[in-house]
Design a protein around this motif. Structure first.
Motif, PDB file in Angstrom:
ATOM      1  N   GLY A   8       0.597  -1.082  -0.396  1.00 51.02           N
ATOM      2  CA  GLY A   8       0.122   0.301  -0.009  1.00 51.02           C
ATOM      3  C   GLY A   8       0.030   1.022   0.132  1.00 51.02           C
ATOM      4  N   SER A  17      -3.227  11.104   1.153  1.00 51.61           N
ATOM      5  CA  SER A  17      -4.093  10.160   2.378  1.00 51.61           C
ATOM      6  C   SER A  17      -3.339   8.596   1.249  1.00 51.61           C
ATOM      7  CB  SER A  17      -5.589   9.885   2.513  1.00 51.61           C
ATOM      8  OG  SER A  17      -5.909  10.921   3.048  1.00 51.61           O
ATOM      9  N   ARG A  19      -3.114   4.213   2.398  1.00 53.71           N
ATOM     10  CA  ARG A  19      -4.025   3.203   3.286  1.00 53.71           C
ATOM     11  C   ARG A  19      -2.879   1.789   3.594  1.00 53.71           C
ATOM     12  NH1 ARG A  19      -9.038  -1.102   4.050  1.00 53.71           N
ATOM     13  NH2 ARG A  19      -7.864  -1.657   2.662  1.00 53.71           N
ATOM     14  N   SER A  21      -1.570  -1.785   4.205  1.00 58.51           N
ATOM     15  CA  SER A  21      -1.871  -3.094   4.774  1.00 58.51           C
ATOM     16  C   SER A  21      -0.883  -4.090   5.137  1.00 58.51           C
ATOM     17  CB  SER A  21      -2.717  -4.089   3.574  1.00 58.51           C
ATOM     18  OG  SER A  21      -4.329  -3.060   3.289  1.00 58.51           O
ATOM     19  N   ARG A  68      -4.720  12.130  12.761  1.00 54.25           N
ATOM     20  CA  ARG A  68      -4.552  11.222  11.524  1.00 54.25           C
ATOM     21  C   ARG A  68      -4.193  10.312  10.959  1.00 54.25           C
ATOM     22  NH1 ARG A  68       0.165  13.650   9.298  1.00 54.25           N
ATOM     23  NH2 ARG A  68       0.695  13.573  11.050  1.00 54.25           N
ATOM     24  N   PHE A  69      -3.718   9.246  11.914  1.00 58.83           N
ATOM     25  CA  PHE A  69      -3.381   8.012  11.518  1.00 58.83           C
ATOM     26  C   PHE A  69      -4.462   6.960  12.082  1.00 58.83           C
ATOM     27  CE2 PHE A  69       1.254   7.739   9.994  1.00 58.83           C
ATOM     28  CZ  PHE A  69       0.595   9.097   9.098  1.00 58.83           C
ATOM     29  N   THR A  70      -4.893   5.773  11.782  1.00 59.12           N
ATOM     30  CA  THR A  70      -5.674   5.362  12.332  1.00 59.12           C
ATOM     31  C   THR A  70      -5.505   3.629  11.783  1.00 59.12           C
ATOM     32  OG1 THR A  70      -7.487   6.725  12.004  1.00 59.12           O
ATOM     33  CG2 THR A  70      -8.129   4.808  12.994  1.00 59.12           C
ATOM     34  N   SER A  72      -6.750  -0.553  12.605  1.00 56.55           N
ATOM     35  CA  SER A  72      -7.472  -1.636  11.771  1.00 56.55           C
ATOM     36  C   SER A  72      -6.812  -2.620  12.299  1.00 56.55           C
ATOM     37  CB  SER A  72      -8.511  -0.773  11.367  1.00 56.55           C
ATOM     38  OG  SER A  72      -8.640  -1.029  10.280  1.00 56.55           O
ATOM     39  N   TYR A  81      -4.702  -2.619   9.310  1.00 55.75           N
ATOM     40  CA  TYR A  81      -4.198  -1.665   8.015  1.00 55.75           C
ATOM     41  C   TYR A  81      -3.934  -0.342   9.089  1.00 55.75           C
ATOM     42  CZ  TYR A  81      -7.469  -4.862   6.101  1.00 55.75           C
ATOM     43  OH  TYR A  81      -8.209  -5.346   4.678  1.00 55.75           O
ATOM     44  N   GLN A  83      -4.430   3.765   8.732  1.00 53.63           N
ATOM     45  CA  GLN A  83      -4.998   4.830   7.263  1.00 53.63           C
ATOM     46  C   GLN A  83      -3.790   5.989   7.769  1.00 53.63           C
ATOM     47  OE1 GLN A  83      -7.766   4.518   5.428  1.00 53.63           O
ATOM     48  NE2 GLN A  83      -6.476   6.763   4.484  1.00 53.63           N
ATOM     49  N   MET A  84      -3.673   6.251   6.508  1.00 52.58           N
ATOM     50  CA  MET A  84      -3.375   7.997   6.453  1.00 52.58           C
ATOM     51  C   MET A  84      -3.237   8.657   6.193  1.00 52.58           C
ATOM     52  SD  MET A  84       0.339   6.305   6.828  1.00 52.58           S
ATOM     53  CE  MET A  84       1.035   5.731   4.745  1.00 52.58           C
ATOM     54  N   ASN A  85      -4.227  10.292   7.100  1.00 53.61           N
ATOM     55  CA  ASN A  85      -3.994  11.579   6.204  1.00 53.61           C
ATOM     56  C   ASN A  85      -3.844  12.192   6.356  1.00 53.61           C
ATOM     57  OD1 ASN A  85      -6.707   9.542   5.842  1.00 53.61           O
ATOM     58  ND2 ASN A  85      -8.016   9.887   7.428  1.00 53.61           N
TER      59      ASN A  85
END
Length: 126
Positions: A8, A17, A19, A21, A68-70, A72, A81, A83-85
Motif C-alpha cells: 500500500g 492519504s 492506506r 496493509s 490523522r492515522f488510524t 484497524s 491496516y 489509514q494515514m490522512n
C-alpha cells in the motif's frame, strides 16, 4: 513463527492519504501487539501506532500522528491496516509492520517486537 508482508505504500502529495496493509500469517495469539513503525534515512525507527490483538483496547498512537492515522484489524483476513490522512513531507519513510509482546507504558519499544515485515515505502512530496 509469524510472517508479515506490508503493501500500500507509494507517492502522495502533502495533505493526501494512503492506506497501508499488513498481511499476517503464522501464530498470532490474543494479546500479541501488532504495530506500525517507520524509519527515514539517517533516523531511528520510531513507532507510529500499536494495537493489542483480541483485547479490544483502544490503539496507541504516537503524538505526532494522533487524529490523522488510524490502525484497524480484520481478524478474518489476518490483516492489519494503517489509514494515514493529512500526510506531511517529513513523514516520508519506510513503513514497517511488526508483531511482538509490548507493555505499558512504552508500547513501541522496538526491541519488544520479534517479527517484522520487509517494509513499504511512503513518499510525501510538498
Amino acid at each position: 513463527q509469524v510472517q508479515l508482508v506490508e503493501s500500500g505504500g507509494g507517492s502522495v502529495q502533502a495533505g493526501g492519504s494512503l492506506r497501508l496493509s499488513c498481511a499476517a500469517s503464522g501464530s498470532i495469539y490474543s494479546g500479541t501487539c501488532m504495530g506500525w513503525f517507520r524509519q527515514a534515512p539517517g533516523n531511528e525507527r520510531e513507532g507510529v501506532g500499536v494495537i493489542r490483538i483480541g483485547h479490544g483496547d483502544s490503539p496507541y498512537y504516537a503524538d505526532s500522528v494522533k487524529g490523522r492515522f488510524t490502525i484497524s484489524e480484520d481478524s478474518a483476513k489476518n490483516t492489519l491496516y494503517l489509514q494515514m490522512n493529512s500526510l506531511k513531507p517529513e513523514e516520508t519513510a519506510m513503513y514497517y509492520c511488526a508483531a511482538g509482546l509490548c507493555s505499558y507504558p512504552d508500547y513501541t519499544r522496538v526491541k519488544d517486537y520479534n517479527f517484522w515485515g520487509p517494509g513499504t515505502q511512503v513518499t510525501v512530496s510538498s
